[in-house]
Design a protein around this motif. Structure first.
Motif, PDB file in Angstrom:
ATOM      1  N   ARG A 190       1.270  -1.112  -0.096  1.00 48.60           N
ATOM      2  CA  ARG A 190      -0.240   0.343  -0.009  1.00 48.60           C
ATOM      3  C   ARG A 190       0.415   1.019   0.447  1.00 48.60           C
ATOM      4  O   ARG A 190       0.856   2.300  -1.049  1.00 48.60           O
TER       5      ARG A 190
ATOM      6  N   ARG B 134      -5.362  -4.157  -7.084  1.00 53.06           N
ATOM      7  CA  ARG B 134      -6.313  -3.829  -6.350  1.00 53.06           C
ATOM      8  C   ARG B 134      -6.235  -2.085  -6.197  1.00 53.06           C
ATOM      9  O   ARG B 134      -7.046  -1.185  -6.222  1.00 53.06           O
ATOM     10  N   LEU B 135      -4.883  -2.109  -5.328  1.00 56.24           N
ATOM     11  CA  LEU B 135      -5.253  -0.459  -4.664  1.00 56.24           C
ATOM     12  C   LEU B 135      -4.553   0.969  -5.519  1.00 56.24           C
ATOM     13  O   LEU B 135      -5.155   1.618  -5.609  1.00 56.24           O
TER      14      LEU B 135
ATOM     15  N   GLU C 281      -8.607   1.011  -7.856  1.00 57.36           N
ATOM     16  CA  GLU C 281      -8.871   1.623  -6.651  1.00 57.36           C
ATOM     17  C   GLU C 281      -8.859   2.870  -6.032  1.00 57.36           C
ATOM     18  O   GLU C 281      -9.286   4.122  -6.471  1.00 57.36           O
TER      19      GLU C 281
END
Length: 271
Positions: A131, A194-195, A198
């Motif tokens: 992240r 996904r990060l 998004e």
């Protein structure tokens, strides 16, 4: 992070030719197409001895500066051993070294980056560390080419009924907790994708393969020993069946019939 990733320069040198063969040149070309006119700055995370730079620099325009980030100064300081690579126009690249932990990467660490790269890195990070990389890349707005992340899929030949048993134990080992850190392992690429998605970014994946066999028995032997050793470390009750399995595979290796296809994913993300 240094307690998790302990690799030798000898292992990195042994795997470098297969890494270079396996990485997606199609994604490398796509990354090059998204770069503006030079000069460009490439920040390579977890650079080790610089194998990603040696592979990718000749595929990118220049002039180029590579900023190599690694937590092991003994590795990263060897990046210029054997000479400095050149860009696709034949100009030597400039190399800068940063020996630092990547656990809490900040946007300022990537200041001026035109492209962020990493190779065989994501799967040994935690979700929080992935992240942090995603946030830093999004903040500076540059593409990222993240190659050779493990998927958990391995195909050994000749096939044996115990292959899947040890593969499952190895994959569990890849997602173990180490000093309170839960490693992402085979889920790392899906987490990274996904990060970025998004955050409104684009993502493109390519499946890439290590194809090990009699053409490089030393790499195959070391990979297999590490793979099986990790499985037994995860499942101590496998130690006895692993001995017979190891003996069988050692016989296959001596006969030149042992093969292993190790499946990876390369990921390109961009604004």
């Amino acid at each position: 992070m240094s307690e998790v990733i302990e690799v030798s320069s000898e292992w990195l040198a042994l795997r470098e030719p297969e890494d270079a063969r396996a990485r997606s040149r199609e994604l490398a070309r796509a990354a090059a197409d998204r770069l503006g006119p030079g000069p460009i700055a490439v920040h390579d995370l977890g650079s080790g001895t610089g194998s990603m730079m040696r592979w990718l620099a000749p595929l990118l325009p220049g002039p180029q500066t590579w900023v190599l980030h690694d937590w092991n100064p003994g590795l990263v300081e060897r990046a210029a051993d054997g000479g400095v690579p050149v860009d696709r126009d034949g100009r030597p690249v400039r190399v800068a070294i940063r020996s630092e932990e990547l656990s809490h990467l900040e946007p300022g660490d990537l200041e001026g980056a035109s492209l962020v790269t990493a190779s065989a890195l994501l799967d040994v990070l935690t979700l929080d560390e992935i992240r942090a990389i995603a946030r830093a890349c999004v903040a500076v707005g540059c593409p990222a080419l993240l190659s050779l992340s493990v998927t958990g899929r391995v195909h050994l030949g000749p096939a044996d009924a115990r292959d899947d048993l040890f593969a499952a134990a190895f994959n569990a080992h890849q997602q173990r907790r180490v000093d309170g850190r839960a490693l992402a392992g085979p889920s790392a690429v899906a987490d990274a994708r996904r990060l970025f998605v998004e955050a409104g970014w684009n993502a493109r994946e390519e499946t890439t393969f290590w194809r090990l066999g009699r053409h490089d028995p030393d790499l195959l032997a070391q990979w297999f020993d590490g793979w099986l050793g990790a499985a037994v470390e995860q499942r101590a009750d496998f130690e006895v069946p692993a001995a017979a399995y190891r003996a069988l595979r050692a016989s296959h290796l001596r006969q030149g019939v042992l093969t292993a296809t190790v499946v990876h994913t390369d990921l390109l993300v961009w604004p």
